[in-house]
Design a protein around this motif. Structure first.
Motif, PDB file in Angstrom:
ATOM      1  N   SER A 184      -2.438  -0.626  -1.255  1.00  0.00           N
ATOM      2  CA  SER A 184      -1.436  -0.148  -0.301  1.00  0.00           C
ATOM      3  C   SER A 184      -0.033  -0.639  -0.638  1.00  0.00           C
ATOM      4  O   SER A 184       0.939  -0.100  -0.140  1.00  0.00           O
ATOM      5  CB  SER A 184      -1.800  -0.572   1.123  1.00  0.00           C
ATOM      6  OG  SER A 184      -1.819  -1.968   1.243  1.00  0.00           O
ATOM      7  N   ASN A 211       5.367   0.791  -1.128  1.00  0.00           N
ATOM      8  CA  ASN A 211       6.698   0.190  -1.040  1.00  0.00           C
ATOM      9  C   ASN A 211       7.564   0.585  -2.228  1.00  0.00           C
ATOM     10  O   ASN A 211       8.162  -0.248  -2.870  1.00  0.00           O
ATOM     11  CB  ASN A 211       6.574  -1.332  -0.944  1.00  0.00           C
ATOM     12  CG  ASN A 211       5.862  -1.754   0.316  1.00  0.00           C
ATOM     13  OD1 ASN A 211       6.048  -1.146   1.357  1.00  0.00           O
ATOM     14  ND2 ASN A 211       5.044  -2.773   0.216  1.00  0.00           N
ATOM     15  N   ASP A 229      -8.971   5.924  11.524  1.00  0.00           N
ATOM     16  CA  ASP A 229      -8.818   4.511  11.891  1.00  0.00           C
ATOM     17  C   ASP A 229      -8.731   3.614  10.657  1.00  0.00           C
ATOM     18  O   ASP A 229      -7.907   2.695  10.595  1.00  0.00           O
ATOM     19  CB  ASP A 229      -9.974   4.053  12.783  1.00  0.00           C
ATOM     20  CG  ASP A 229      -9.928   4.656  14.173  1.00  0.00           C
ATOM     21  OD1 ASP A 229      -8.853   5.172  14.568  1.00  0.00           O
ATOM     22  OD2 ASP A 229     -10.968   4.614  14.865  1.00  0.00           O
ATOM     23  N   LEU A 281      -5.333   3.998   8.962  1.00  0.00           N
ATOM     24  CA  LEU A 281      -4.289   3.314   9.716  1.00  0.00           C
ATOM     25  C   LEU A 281      -4.274   1.817   9.404  1.00  0.00           C
ATOM     26  O   LEU A 281      -3.210   1.208   9.292  1.00  0.00           O
ATOM     27  CB  LEU A 281      -4.463   3.543  11.225  1.00  0.00           C
ATOM     28  CG  LEU A 281      -4.135   4.952  11.698  1.00  0.00           C
ATOM     29  CD1 LEU A 281      -4.519   5.117  13.171  1.00  0.00           C
ATOM     30  CD2 LEU A 281      -2.664   5.266  11.485  1.00  0.00           C
ATOM     31  N   VAL A 282      -5.456   1.226   9.241  1.00  0.00           N
ATOM     32  CA  VAL A 282      -5.545  -0.195   8.879  1.00  0.00           C
ATOM     33  C   VAL A 282      -4.958  -0.414   7.485  1.00  0.00           C
ATOM     34  O   VAL A 282      -4.201  -1.358   7.258  1.00  0.00           O
ATOM     35  CB  VAL A 282      -7.009  -0.689   8.935  1.00  0.00           C
ATOM     36  CG1 VAL A 282      -7.148  -2.063   8.307  1.00  0.00           C
ATOM     37  CG2 VAL A 282      -7.498  -0.695  10.370  1.00  0.00           C
ATOM     38  N   LEU A 304      -2.666   1.334   5.999  1.00  0.00           N
ATOM     39  CA  LEU A 304      -1.222   1.567   6.001  1.00  0.00           C
ATOM     40  C   LEU A 304      -0.430   0.501   6.729  1.00  0.00           C
ATOM     41  O   LEU A 304       0.789   0.421   6.571  1.00  0.00           O
ATOM     42  CB  LEU A 304      -0.912   2.937   6.599  1.00  0.00           C
ATOM     43  CG  LEU A 304      -1.419   4.129   5.789  1.00  0.00           C
ATOM     44  CD1 LEU A 304      -1.176   5.421   6.553  1.00  0.00           C
ATOM     45  CD2 LEU A 304      -0.774   4.174   4.422  1.00  0.00           C
ATOM     46  N   GLU A 305      -1.078  -0.329   7.527  1.00  0.00           N
ATOM     47  CA  GLU A 305      -0.347  -1.369   8.272  1.00  0.00           C
ATOM     48  C   GLU A 305       0.142  -2.481   7.378  1.00  0.00           C
ATOM     49  O   GLU A 305      -0.323  -2.803   6.382  1.00  0.00           O
ATOM     50  CB  GLU A 305      -1.231  -1.956   9.380  1.00  0.00           C
ATOM     51  CG  GLU A 305      -1.439  -0.986  10.490  1.00  0.00           C
ATOM     52  CD  GLU A 305      -2.358  -1.555  11.588  1.00  0.00           C
ATOM     53  OE1 GLU A 305      -3.030  -2.578  11.368  1.00  0.00           O
ATOM     54  OE2 GLU A 305      -2.377  -0.944  12.644  1.00  0.00           O
TER      55      GLU A 305
END
Length: 58
Positions: free
Chosen positions: A20, A24, A51, A54-55, A57-58
């Motif tokens: 992930s 950036n 779900d 989303l984890v 991407l956090e």
């Protein structure tokens, strides 16, 4: 000659197996993750796939 502006985007190859931190990237306006979510949803269901993403991407 007409000047056009191009934008970079990421997608398709981004998913659970990828890091992930690659999100950036300076100047990256969006990440298209729909294919990754739907591919995962075949195995675990759509709600769980969303779900999990989303984890990530956090």
């Amino acid at each position: 000659m007409e000047k056009i502006e191009l934008q970079r985007a990421a997608g398709l190859v981004y998913g659970w197996a990828n890091d992930s931190g690659r999100l950036n990237v300076v100047g990256l306006p969006e990440v298209n993750i729909g294919h990754a979510i739907l591919s995962r949803a075949v195995s675990v269901g759509l709600s769980r796939a969303v779900d999990e993403m989303l984890v990530i991407l956090e």
